[in-house]
Design a protein around this motif. Structure first.
Motif, PDB file in Angstrom:
ATOM      1  N   ARG A   2       0.813  -1.210   0.000  1.00 21.61           N
ATOM      2  CA  ARG A   2       0.000   0.000   0.000  1.00 21.61           C
ATOM      3  C   ARG A   2       0.850   1.266   0.000  1.00 21.61           C
ATOM      4  NH1 ARG A   2      -4.011   2.126  -1.513  1.00 21.61           N
ATOM      5  NH2 ARG A   2      -5.159   3.512  -0.220  1.00 21.61           N
ATOM      6  N   TRP A   3       1.927   1.274   0.781  1.00 22.37           N
ATOM      7  CA  TRP A   3       2.622   2.524   1.029  1.00 22.37           C
ATOM      8  C   TRP A   3       4.004   2.641   0.414  1.00 22.37           C
ATOM      9  CZ3 TRP A   3      -0.943   5.552   2.092  1.00 22.37           C
ATOM     10  CH2 TRP A   3      -1.917   5.278   3.029  1.00 22.37           C
ATOM     11  N   SER A   4       4.532   1.601  -0.162  1.00 25.72           N
ATOM     12  CA  SER A   4       5.927   1.664  -0.585  1.00 25.72           C
ATOM     13  C   SER A   4       6.151   2.467  -1.865  1.00 25.72           C
ATOM     14  CB  SER A   4       6.496   0.259  -0.750  1.00 25.72           C
ATOM     15  OG  SER A   4       5.835  -0.406  -1.789  1.00 25.72           O
ATOM     16  N   HIS A   5       5.122   2.819  -2.578  1.00 21.30           N
ATOM     17  CA  HIS A   5       5.305   3.507  -3.850  1.00 21.30           C
ATOM     18  C   HIS A   5       5.332   5.028  -3.728  1.00 21.30           C
ATOM     19  CE1 HIS A   5       5.169  -0.288  -5.842  1.00 21.30           C
ATOM     20  NE2 HIS A   5       4.072  -0.561  -5.163  1.00 21.30           N
ATOM     21  N   ARG A   6       4.621   5.590  -2.799  1.00 24.97           N
ATOM     22  CA  ARG A   6       4.699   7.023  -2.547  1.00 24.97           C
ATOM     23  C   ARG A   6       4.339   7.275  -1.085  1.00 24.97           C
ATOM     24  NH1 ARG A   6      -0.493  10.195  -4.914  1.00 24.97           N
ATOM     25  NH2 ARG A   6      -2.040   8.885  -3.973  1.00 24.97           N
ATOM     26  N   ALA A   7       4.833   8.337  -0.559  1.00 25.77           N
ATOM     27  CA  ALA A   7       4.587   8.657   0.839  1.00 25.77           C
ATOM     28  C   ALA A   7       3.122   9.040   1.042  1.00 25.77           C
ATOM     29  CB  ALA A   7       5.491   9.791   1.282  1.00 25.77           C
ATOM     30  N   PRO A   8       2.461   8.447   2.034  1.00 25.43           N
ATOM     31  CA  PRO A   8       1.046   8.759   2.251  1.00 25.43           C
ATOM     32  C   PRO A   8       0.819  10.073   2.995  1.00 25.43           C
ATOM     33  CG  PRO A   8       1.754   7.102   3.787  1.00 25.43           C
ATOM     34  CD  PRO A   8       2.915   7.346   2.867  1.00 25.43           C
ATOM     35  N   PHE A   9       1.838  10.539   3.744  1.00 25.99           N
ATOM     36  CA  PHE A   9       1.699  11.757   4.526  1.00 25.99           C
ATOM     37  C   PHE A   9       2.886  12.678   4.298  1.00 25.99           C
ATOM     38  CE2 PHE A   9      -0.198   8.477   7.493  1.00 25.99           C
ATOM     39  CZ  PHE A   9      -1.492   8.705   7.109  1.00 25.99           C
ATOM     40  N   TYR A  10       2.656  13.965   4.473  1.00 27.41           N
ATOM     41  CA  TYR A  10       3.704  14.972   4.350  1.00 27.41           C
ATOM     42  C   TYR A  10       3.617  15.923   5.527  1.00 27.41           C
ATOM     43  CZ  TYR A  10       4.031  13.232  -0.364  1.00 27.41           C
ATOM     44  OH  TYR A  10       4.191  12.413  -1.442  1.00 27.41           O
ATOM     45  N   PHE A  11       4.753  16.390   5.973  1.00 27.86           N
ATOM     46  CA  PHE A  11       4.821  17.335   7.090  1.00 27.86           C
ATOM     47  C   PHE A  11       5.284  18.694   6.575  1.00 27.86           C
ATOM     48  CE2 PHE A  11       7.467  19.339  10.401  1.00 27.86           C
ATOM     49  CZ  PHE A  11       6.471  19.591  11.326  1.00 27.86           C
ATOM     50  N   LYS A  12       4.588  19.744   6.993  1.00 29.70           N
ATOM     51  CA  LYS A  12       4.980  21.107   6.623  1.00 29.70           C
ATOM     52  C   LYS A  12       5.039  21.964   7.883  1.00 29.70           C
ATOM     53  CE  LYS A  12       3.269  21.372   1.931  1.00 29.70           C
ATOM     54  NZ  LYS A  12       2.494  22.135   0.984  1.00 29.70           N
ATOM     55  N   PRO A  13       6.235  22.431   8.211  1.00 31.22           N
ATOM     56  CA  PRO A  13       6.326  23.291   9.392  1.00 31.22           C
ATOM     57  C   PRO A  13       5.699  24.660   9.178  1.00 31.22           C
ATOM     58  CG  PRO A  13       8.482  23.035   8.366  1.00 31.22           C
ATOM     59  CD  PRO A  13       7.532  22.135   7.628  1.00 31.22           C
ATOM     60  N   SER A  14       5.525  25.067   7.926  1.00 32.88           N
ATOM     61  CA  SER A  14       4.981  26.398   7.644  1.00 32.88           C
ATOM     62  C   SER A  14       3.505  26.509   7.958  1.00 32.88           C
ATOM     63  CB  SER A  14       5.224  26.771   6.186  1.00 32.88           C
ATOM     64  OG  SER A  14       4.630  25.826   5.329  1.00 32.88           O
ATOM     65  N   GLY A  15       2.800  25.399   7.918  1.00 28.50           N
ATOM     66  CA  GLY A  15       1.419  25.414   8.350  1.00 28.50           C
ATOM     67  C   GLY A  15       0.376  25.364   7.268  1.00 28.50           C
ATOM     68  N   TYR A  16      -0.806  25.682   7.692  1.00 24.08           N
ATOM     69  CA  TYR A  16      -2.020  25.563   6.900  1.00 24.08           C
ATOM     70  C   TYR A  16      -2.723  26.911   6.973  1.00 24.08           C
ATOM     71  CZ  TYR A  16      -6.467  23.452   5.469  1.00 24.08           C
ATOM     72  OH  TYR A  16      -7.618  23.107   4.813  1.00 24.08           O
ATOM     73  N   GLY A  17      -2.437  27.759   6.030  1.00 23.25           N
ATOM     74  CA  GLY A  17      -2.992  29.106   6.088  1.00 23.25           C
ATOM     75  C   GLY A  17      -2.419  29.844   7.286  1.00 23.25           C
ATOM     76  N   SER A  18      -3.223  30.615   7.944  1.00 22.16           N
ATOM     77  CA  SER A  18      -2.764  31.338   9.123  1.00 22.16           C
ATOM     78  C   SER A  18      -3.297  30.721  10.412  1.00 22.16           C
ATOM     79  CB  SER A  18      -3.202  32.796   9.035  1.00 22.16           C
ATOM     80  OG  SER A  18      -4.615  32.857   8.990  1.00 22.16           O
ATOM     81  N   THR A  19      -3.979  29.582  10.308  1.00 20.59           N
ATOM     82  CA  THR A  19      -4.643  29.022  11.490  1.00 20.59           C
ATOM     83  C   THR A  19      -3.805  28.028  12.271  1.00 20.59           C
ATOM     84  OG1 THR A  19      -5.684  27.323  10.139  1.00 20.59           O
ATOM     85  CG2 THR A  19      -6.936  29.347  10.521  1.00 20.59           C
ATOM     86  N   SER A  20      -2.833  27.374  11.651  1.00 17.66           N
ATOM     87  CA  SER A  20      -2.036  26.412  12.410  1.00 17.66           C
ATOM     88  C   SER A  20      -0.658  26.259  11.784  1.00 17.66           C
ATOM     89  CB  SER A  20      -2.741  25.049  12.477  1.00 17.66           C
ATOM     90  OG  SER A  20      -2.866  24.483  11.204  1.00 17.66           O
ATOM     91  N   SER A  21       0.247  25.728  12.577  1.00 13.65           N
ATOM     92  CA  SER A  21       1.600  25.464  12.091  1.00 13.65           C
ATOM     93  C   SER A  21       1.953  24.025  12.393  1.00 13.65           C
ATOM     94  CB  SER A  21       2.591  26.418  12.762  1.00 13.65           C
ATOM     95  OG  SER A  21       2.570  26.229  14.151  1.00 13.65           O
TER      96      SER A  21
END
Length: 99
Positions: free
Chosen positions: A8-27
């Motif tokens: 299921r998961w070995s072909h592409r990463a299922p999740f990504y992390f972004k420290p910059s956040g999601y709009g202005s509501t969260s980081s």
């Protein structure tokens, strides 16, 4: 059990992390592969680990498949994968299919 994740998961990463956040509501946000918000306001090291976990699981499974049965590292990998497959003795379910 590992096969269900490996395929299921070995072909592409299922999740990504972004420290910059999601709009202005969260980081420190974790997104799925399609860009959907999973969680936010997590510590940077935890968010990165959370996002990498399924890919690490699949990679460990693939490494174990290449080792001989008498290699002590294979046993360690299999024990780690078994722990990841259980929560309080109950087998965890795979994530829902995204077909």
């Amino acid at each position: 059990m590992a096969g269900r994740w490996e395929k299921r998961w070995s072909h592409r990463a299922p999740f990504y992390f972004k420290p910059s956040g999601y709009g202005s509501t969260s980081s420190n946000v974790v997104f799925d592969a399609e860009g959907r918000y999973i969680c936010g306001h997590v510590h940077a090291d935890i968010g990165a680990l959370f996002a990498a976990a399924p890919t690490m699981y699949a990679t460990l499974h693939q490494i174990a498949e290449t080792m001989s049965d008498d290699d002590p590292r294979k046993d360690l990998i299999n024990r780690a994968l078994a722990r990841a497959d259980e929560i309080d003795g109950v087998a965890t379910l795979p994530p829902p299919r995204r077909d």
